[in-house]
Enzyme design. Structure first.
Site, PDB file in Angstrom:
ATOM      1  N   GLU A  37      12.341  19.038 -23.650  1.00 32.86           N
ATOM      2  CA  GLU A  37      11.743  19.513 -22.395  1.00 32.86           C
ATOM      3  C   GLU A  37      12.456  20.773 -21.885  1.00 32.86           C
ATOM      4  OE1 GLU A  37       8.969  18.167 -21.562  1.00 32.86           O
ATOM      5  OE2 GLU A  37       9.046  16.084 -22.262  1.00 32.86           O
ATOM      6  N   LYS A  76       4.614  11.997 -10.512  1.00 31.05           N
ATOM      7  CA  LYS A  76       3.740  11.234 -11.414  1.00 31.05           C
ATOM      8  C   LYS A  76       4.414   9.905 -11.719  1.00 31.05           C
ATOM      9  CE  LYS A  76       1.243  14.848 -13.895  1.00 31.05           C
ATOM     10  NZ  LYS A  76       0.969  15.431 -15.228  1.00 31.05           N
ATOM     11  N   ASN A 106       2.467  21.382 -20.164  1.00 33.93           N
ATOM     12  CA  ASN A 106       1.999  20.662 -21.353  1.00 33.93           C
ATOM     13  C   ASN A 106       2.250  21.433 -22.646  1.00 33.93           C
ATOM     14  OD1 ASN A 106       1.109  18.502 -19.862  1.00 33.93           O
ATOM     15  ND2 ASN A 106      -0.950  19.341 -19.593  1.00 33.93           N
ATOM     16  N   ARG A 152       0.399  23.716 -13.334  1.00 33.40           N
ATOM     17  CA  ARG A 152       1.148  22.561 -13.829  1.00 33.40           C
ATOM     18  C   ARG A 152       0.804  22.252 -15.292  1.00 33.40           C
ATOM     19  NH1 ARG A 152       2.730  17.421 -10.036  1.00 33.40           N
ATOM     20  NH2 ARG A 152       3.830  16.239 -11.630  1.00 33.40           N
ATOM     21  N   LYS A 189      10.981  23.283 -12.789  1.00 32.35           N
ATOM     22  CA  LYS A 189       9.963  22.235 -12.610  1.00 32.35           C
ATOM     23  C   LYS A 189       9.568  22.124 -11.141  1.00 32.35           C
ATOM     24  CE  LYS A 189       7.673  18.284 -13.573  1.00 32.35           C
ATOM     25  NZ  LYS A 189       7.552  17.074 -14.358  1.00 32.35           N
ATOM     26  N   HIS A 249      10.048  10.446 -27.089  1.00 29.43           N
ATOM     27  CA  HIS A 249       9.107  11.434 -26.547  1.00 29.43           C
ATOM     28  C   HIS A 249       9.549  12.870 -26.864  1.00 29.43           C
ATOM     29  CE1 HIS A 249       6.274  13.381 -23.881  1.00 29.43           C
ATOM     30  NE2 HIS A 249       7.279  13.986 -23.271  1.00 29.43           N
ATOM     31  N   GLU A 300      -1.993  18.979 -10.083  1.00 35.17           N
ATOM     32  CA  GLU A 300      -2.479  19.506 -11.356  1.00 35.17           C
ATOM     33  C   GLU A 300      -3.925  19.989 -11.242  1.00 35.17           C
ATOM     34  OE1 GLU A 300      -0.835  17.210 -14.530  1.00 35.17           O
ATOM     35  OE2 GLU A 300      -2.105  18.178 -16.018  1.00 35.17           O
ATOM     36  N   HIS A 324       2.780  19.645 -25.862  1.00 32.88           N
ATOM     37  CA  HIS A 324       2.460  18.239 -25.639  1.00 32.88           C
ATOM     38  C   HIS A 324       1.148  17.791 -26.276  1.00 32.88           C
ATOM     39  CE1 HIS A 324       5.959  18.151 -23.126  1.00 32.88           C
ATOM     40  NE2 HIS A 324       5.729  16.912 -22.725  1.00 32.88           N
ATOM     41  N   ARG A 327       0.803  -1.240   0.000  1.00 32.02           N
ATOM     42  CA  ARG A 327       0.000   0.000   0.000  1.00 32.02           C
ATOM     43  C   ARG A 327       0.830   1.282   0.000  1.00 32.02           C
ATOM     44  NH1 ARG A 327      -2.762  -3.324   3.370  1.00 32.02           N
ATOM     45  NH2 ARG A 327      -4.580  -4.220   2.359  1.00 32.02           N
ATOM     46  N   HIS A 361       1.818  14.636 -28.257  1.00 25.13           N
ATOM     47  CA  HIS A 361       1.234  13.333 -27.902  1.00 25.13           C
ATOM     48  C   HIS A 361       0.509  12.718 -29.091  1.00 25.13           C
ATOM     49  CE1 HIS A 361       1.160  14.167 -23.308  1.00 25.13           C
ATOM     50  NE2 HIS A 361       2.237  13.500 -23.654  1.00 25.13           N
TER      51      HIS A 361
HETATM   52 ZN    ZN Z   1       7.177  15.601 -21.940  1.00 19.84          ZN
END
Ligand code: ZN
Ligand code: ADP
Length: 356
Positions: free
Chosen positions: A186, A144, A240, A236, A221, A260, A231, A243, A122, A247
């Site tokens: 990035e 994340k 993106n 935050r 960051k 990426h 977020e 992105h 847990r 994506h």
């Molecule tokens: Zn990224």
């Protein structure tokens, strides 16, 4: 000298230690934040022969009992099957709820090992030791964690903040050139949304000191994450930038074609052009973003076989259009960003077409 950069989230703030040749001090640093216990050192088979022994030796010297678990390199390891395998190996080795996880590797290892830590008994503490530019400036920070679903990337996971991040800039010496450059997608994103002066440094004739550059990005960051851990406030979301279309390109191109950061490079070019149209970014500033991406050999034009319609279809699966428009991060001026609510499908089509 190592710099200590705080990530001031409200519960359990932690530090990022950035320095040269600090891997051999990992045990010392970790013992300052976690009780000596059993730990799983999770890494991949490329990184293990390079760095695992240094970290193991250092952890053992600090009183930790280490079980090293090696997974195959690459994105396919970010899957539930590997999570189960790793957890089984940890249980067999006698790890329990008083144990800890140490993630040694790039974004794949950080996400996978962080997720293991979030569910094992847990939830147990973990430490990130990122070894790629992407992981050092981006994915190791912010909590994340997760894996891919068969239906899409990063759909399964949890917020689970690390207890410490140890960023040894020297580990980047062995990173393949393509993976090294990828990270600048990035970094240039950070510059565009938060630090115009950094963009100038990246464009200057002498390349900036790598250690300082990594620290500078960690600070950017860290600040954003601290202000918007889950977020929720939209801050935050500024991360993106580039992105949304990035994506879509990753999804449409299929696994393995673009890294990426390469897909994000294309997304940044499109987002810069949309910023010119919708947020009054000057053409000259947009060109600076594009020139910086090119300087790191990142792609800025899209091949014909990835069609605009395929990308728009991928986009609308990913994002909700509300009365014809989506929420899209734009940059009105280098170093500043906001979420625009009036970027239309036509704007997106035009920006994608501009990548041809
Ligand atoms: Zn990224
Ligand atoms: P990223 O951090 O870019 O998201 P990965 O975790 O997939 O991505 O790492 C990219 C590749 O580089 C992987 O094959 C990984 O094994 C390898 N790698 C990671 N760090 C290093 C390093 N410091 N030296 C050499 N290879 C590395």
């Amino acid at each position: 000298m190592a710099a200590r950069i705080p990530v001031l989230i409200s519960r359990n703030p932690y530090e990022v230690i950035v320095g040269h040749d600090i891997l051999r001090r990992a045990g010392e640093f970790i013992s300052q934040v976690l009780p000596a216990s059993r730990c799983a050192l999770i890494t991949d088979s490329n990184i293990a022969p390079l760095y695992a022994e240094t970290v193991e030796t250092s952890l053992e010297a600090a009183g930790f009992e280490v079980t090293t678990i090696i997974v195959p390199p690459g994105e396919p390891s970010k899957a539930l099957g590997f999570i189960e395998d790793v957890c089984d190996q940890m249980i067999e080795a006698g790890l329990d709820r008083r144990s800890a996880v140490i993630a040694l590797g790039g974004g794949v290892i950080g996400d996978l090992a962080g997720f293991v830590a979030s569910i094992f008994y847990r939830g147990i503490p973990h430490v990130q030791i990122p070894t790629t530019v992407v992981a050092q400036v981006d994915s190791s920070l912010g909590g994340k964690t997760g894996v891919n679903s068969r239906k899409g990337k990063n759909l399964l996971g949890a917020f689970h903040q690390p207890s410490l991040v140890i960023t040894d800039v020297n580990t980047l010496d062995t990173l393949p050139k393509r993976e090294f450059n990828e990270g600048f997608g990035e970094i240039i994103k950070h510059a565009a949304i938060r630090d115009a002066a950094m963009l100038e440094d990246l464009l200057a004739e002498t390349s900036p000191d790598l250690g300082e550059l990594i620290s500078r990005n960690v600070k950017i960051k860290a600040r954003i994450v601290a202000e918007d851990e889950f977020e929720r406030h939209g801050l935050r979301a500024l991360l993106n930038f580039g992105h949304t279309i990035g994506h879509a390109i990753e999804n449409a191109a299929g696994y393995g074609r673009y890294l990426h950061g390469e897909a994000i490079s294309l997304g940044l070019v499109a987002a810069a052009r949309i910023s010119v149209k919708k947020a009054d970014l000057s053409e000259e500033s947009a060109e600076k973003i594009i020139t910086a991406l090119k300087a790191y050999n990142l792609p800025t034009s899209l091949p014909a076989d990835i069609t605009t319609d395929t990308l728009l279809a991928a986009l609308s699966r990913d994002k909700k259009f509300e009365s014809g428009a989506i929420r899209f991060v734009v940059v009105p001026e280098l170093g500043e960003a906001f979420v625009s609510k009036d970027v239309t499908e036509e704007d997106l089509r035009e920006a994608i077409e501009s990548l041809r």
